[in-house]
Design a protein around this motif. Sequence first.
Motif, PDB file in Angstrom:
ATOM      1  N   ALA A  21     -22.016   9.707 -11.656  1.00 23.45           N
ATOM      2  CA  ALA A  21     -21.027   9.900 -12.683  1.00 23.45           C
ATOM      3  C   ALA A  21     -20.586  11.293 -12.682  1.00 23.45           C
ATOM      4  O   ALA A  21     -19.408  11.525 -12.882  1.00 23.45           O
ATOM      5  N   GLY A  22     -21.505  12.498 -12.898  1.00 23.21           N
ATOM      6  CA  GLY A  22     -21.250  13.575 -12.975  1.00 23.21           C
ATOM      7  C   GLY A  22     -20.278  14.186 -11.581  1.00 23.21           C
ATOM      8  O   GLY A  22     -19.250  14.795 -12.197  1.00 23.21           O
ATOM      9  N   VAL A  23     -20.616  13.929 -10.629  1.00 23.12           N
ATOM     10  CA  VAL A  23     -19.684  14.120  -9.471  1.00 23.12           C
ATOM     11  C   VAL A  23     -18.338  13.636  -9.500  1.00 23.12           C
ATOM     12  O   VAL A  23     -17.278  14.216  -9.450  1.00 23.12           O
ATOM     13  N   LEU A  41     -14.471  16.310 -16.544  1.00 20.41           N
ATOM     14  CA  LEU A  41     -15.458  16.852 -17.395  1.00 20.41           C
ATOM     15  C   LEU A  41     -15.453  18.396 -17.524  1.00 20.41           C
ATOM     16  O   LEU A  41     -16.177  19.066 -18.224  1.00 20.41           O
ATOM     17  N   GLN A  42     -14.923  19.186 -16.586  1.00 25.57           N
ATOM     18  CA  GLN A  42     -14.877  20.638 -16.546  1.00 25.57           C
ATOM     19  C   GLN A  42     -13.768  21.052 -17.428  1.00 25.57           C
ATOM     20  O   GLN A  42     -13.972  22.166 -18.097  1.00 25.57           O
ATOM     21  N   LYS A  43     -12.844  20.229 -17.672  1.00 20.48           N
ATOM     22  CA  LYS A  43     -11.727  20.599 -18.899  1.00 20.48           C
ATOM     23  C   LYS A  43     -12.326  20.540 -20.056  1.00 20.48           C
ATOM     24  O   LYS A  43     -12.676  19.436 -20.587  1.00 20.48           O
ATOM     25  N   VAL A  64     -14.437  11.962 -20.996  1.00 23.87           N
ATOM     26  CA  VAL A  64     -14.939  12.870 -21.842  1.00 23.87           C
ATOM     27  C   VAL A  64     -16.098  12.578 -22.309  1.00 23.87           C
ATOM     28  O   VAL A  64     -16.736  11.335 -22.201  1.00 23.87           O
ATOM     29  N   ARG A  65     -17.121  13.660 -22.022  1.00 18.33           N
ATOM     30  CA  ARG A  65     -18.754  13.344 -22.327  1.00 18.33           C
ATOM     31  C   ARG A  65     -18.800  13.183 -23.810  1.00 18.33           C
ATOM     32  O   ARG A  65     -18.160  14.027 -24.881  1.00 18.33           O
ATOM     33  N   VAL A  66     -19.520  12.021 -24.476  1.00 18.54           N
ATOM     34  CA  VAL A  66     -19.941  11.937 -25.681  1.00 18.54           C
ATOM     35  C   VAL A  66     -21.221  11.499 -26.072  1.00 18.54           C
ATOM     36  O   VAL A  66     -21.854  10.954 -25.164  1.00 18.54           O
ATOM     37  N   ASP A  67     -21.941  12.384 -26.752  1.00 21.75           N
ATOM     38  CA  ASP A  67     -23.201  12.177 -27.190  1.00 21.75           C
ATOM     39  C   ASP A  67     -23.533  11.498 -28.506  1.00 21.75           C
ATOM     40  O   ASP A  67     -22.779  11.819 -29.352  1.00 21.75           O
ATOM     41  N   LEU A  68     -24.050  10.289 -28.460  1.00 24.36           N
ATOM     42  CA  LEU A  68     -24.175   9.419 -29.651  1.00 24.36           C
ATOM     43  C   LEU A  68     -25.735   9.571 -30.268  1.00 24.36           C
ATOM     44  O   LEU A  68     -26.564   9.539 -29.271  1.00 24.36           O
ATOM     45  N   VAL A  69     -26.143   9.868 -31.419  1.00 24.18           N
ATOM     46  CA  VAL A  69     -27.266  10.023 -31.745  1.00 24.18           C
ATOM     47  C   VAL A  69     -27.463   9.080 -33.129  1.00 24.18           C
ATOM     48  O   VAL A  69     -26.636   9.298 -33.926  1.00 24.18           O
ATOM     49  N   VAL A  70     -28.570   8.225 -33.150  1.00 31.18           N
ATOM     50  CA  VAL A  70     -28.803   7.238 -34.414  1.00 31.18           C
ATOM     51  C   VAL A  70     -29.795   8.001 -34.934  1.00 31.18           C
ATOM     52  O   VAL A  70     -31.223   8.062 -34.344  1.00 31.18           O
ATOM     53  N   SER A  71     -30.026   8.403 -36.353  1.00 25.37           N
ATOM     54  CA  SER A  71     -30.810   8.754 -37.002  1.00 25.37           C
ATOM     55  C   SER A  71     -31.353   7.773 -38.330  1.00 25.37           C
ATOM     56  O   SER A  71     -30.473   7.304 -39.085  1.00 25.37           O
TER      57      SER A  71
END
Length: 363
Positions: free
Chosen positions: A152-154, A160-162, A284-291
């Motif tokens: 996916a990164g490639v 994703l560089q933008k 767009v890279r998105v990080d989701l975290v559940v606490s």
Amino acid sequence: PKPNGDPTAMLMKSYACQRRTPLKHYNSFLTEALEILSQNAEYNDNEGRSVAFRRAASVLKALPRRVRSMQDLRCLPCLGDHSQRVIKEILEDGSSREVESTRQSEQYQAMKALTGIFGVGVRTADRWFREGLRSPDDLIRTGQQLNREQQAGVQYYDDLQKPVTKAEADVISDIVEKAVHAVLPGAEIQLMGGFRRGKEVGHDVDFLITHPEEGKEEGLMPKITNWLKEQGLLLYQKTTRNSYLEKMDGPARASSNMDRFERCFSIFKLQKSHQSEASGWRAVRVDLVVSPYSQFAFATLGWTGSKLFERELRRWAGQEKHMSLSSHALYDSKQNLYLRAKTEEEIFAYLGLEFIPPSERNA
Ligand code: ATP
Ligand code: MN
Ligand code: MN
């Protein structure tokens, strides 16, 4: 000799978490140079050196004015011989030969390109570099074995560089809010990372999710990602389950910077607002975290950054307070107990630190 009447020298504390570091400062001509050397040291697996340059840069970010001579640096903490040599050369000649040759070097450029791929760390990039590979194109051309994340990164490399803009982050926020509330009404969502610190662009968008009724948040992530998938909004996602157990993980593990929350590293498919643009969407890279609610204050502090600020907080806790701080908890080794907190302010108070708002954590 004791500095007389030099307020800068007297106010500059040595831990970044004791200082206010705004986003915009007066010394980027120096900090960018030092950060290149820091980055290069990281590429060469020299963590000590990398942190030393990063700390030096961070001190200059906190200065209330532009550095004009070496005199201005008297009595500042964290400026080692090497950093001072680099600064001196830039002040005298306009640039540093070491920095410029690093910037131009084949290794630096290749490592930057390769570690810039989502899912590729320094170790993998270094192995590829020693095999003669220099860019994502080289990986495709030579048919390298890639895991799902790296594929996916490639695939989405250019997007994703933008940089992600604040406007794009706001659109993503609306989407995430809609997804979360569709599967768990009453859940709370907070924008984290660089955007919480007031940045105008970022490399990704980070979110922290919780629910005031402890336990309601359990197993939430798969529901969120399923909803997003059904809407065709996800290009990639990898969810990791929550693996935090207070009895087993703290306090021994608590100082590690990797936390154990349920999390999702993802790539969103974001529709562009202007139809005139060449393609209708971007990745767009998105990080989701559940606490869990009881850990929310610690998670908030831990996911706001900057990375150096977080590192310095943990170092301060350990070295100066005999406490162990993580994104889950604060453990006091002297009293042998966990310190509960509902807000970031309470955590700073336990640590004996003045509260630093997110916009001044840009260390
Ligand atoms: P950028 O604008 O480049 O995204 P950022 O400050 O948001 O900058 P991130 O890499 O998104 O950088 O990280 C945001 C915060 O989350 C940082 O404070 C970092 O310490 C924390 N963080 C990132 N990855 C992890 C992880 N795997 N475990 C725990 N905390 C993490
Ligand atoms: Mn981020
Ligand atoms: Mn992130």
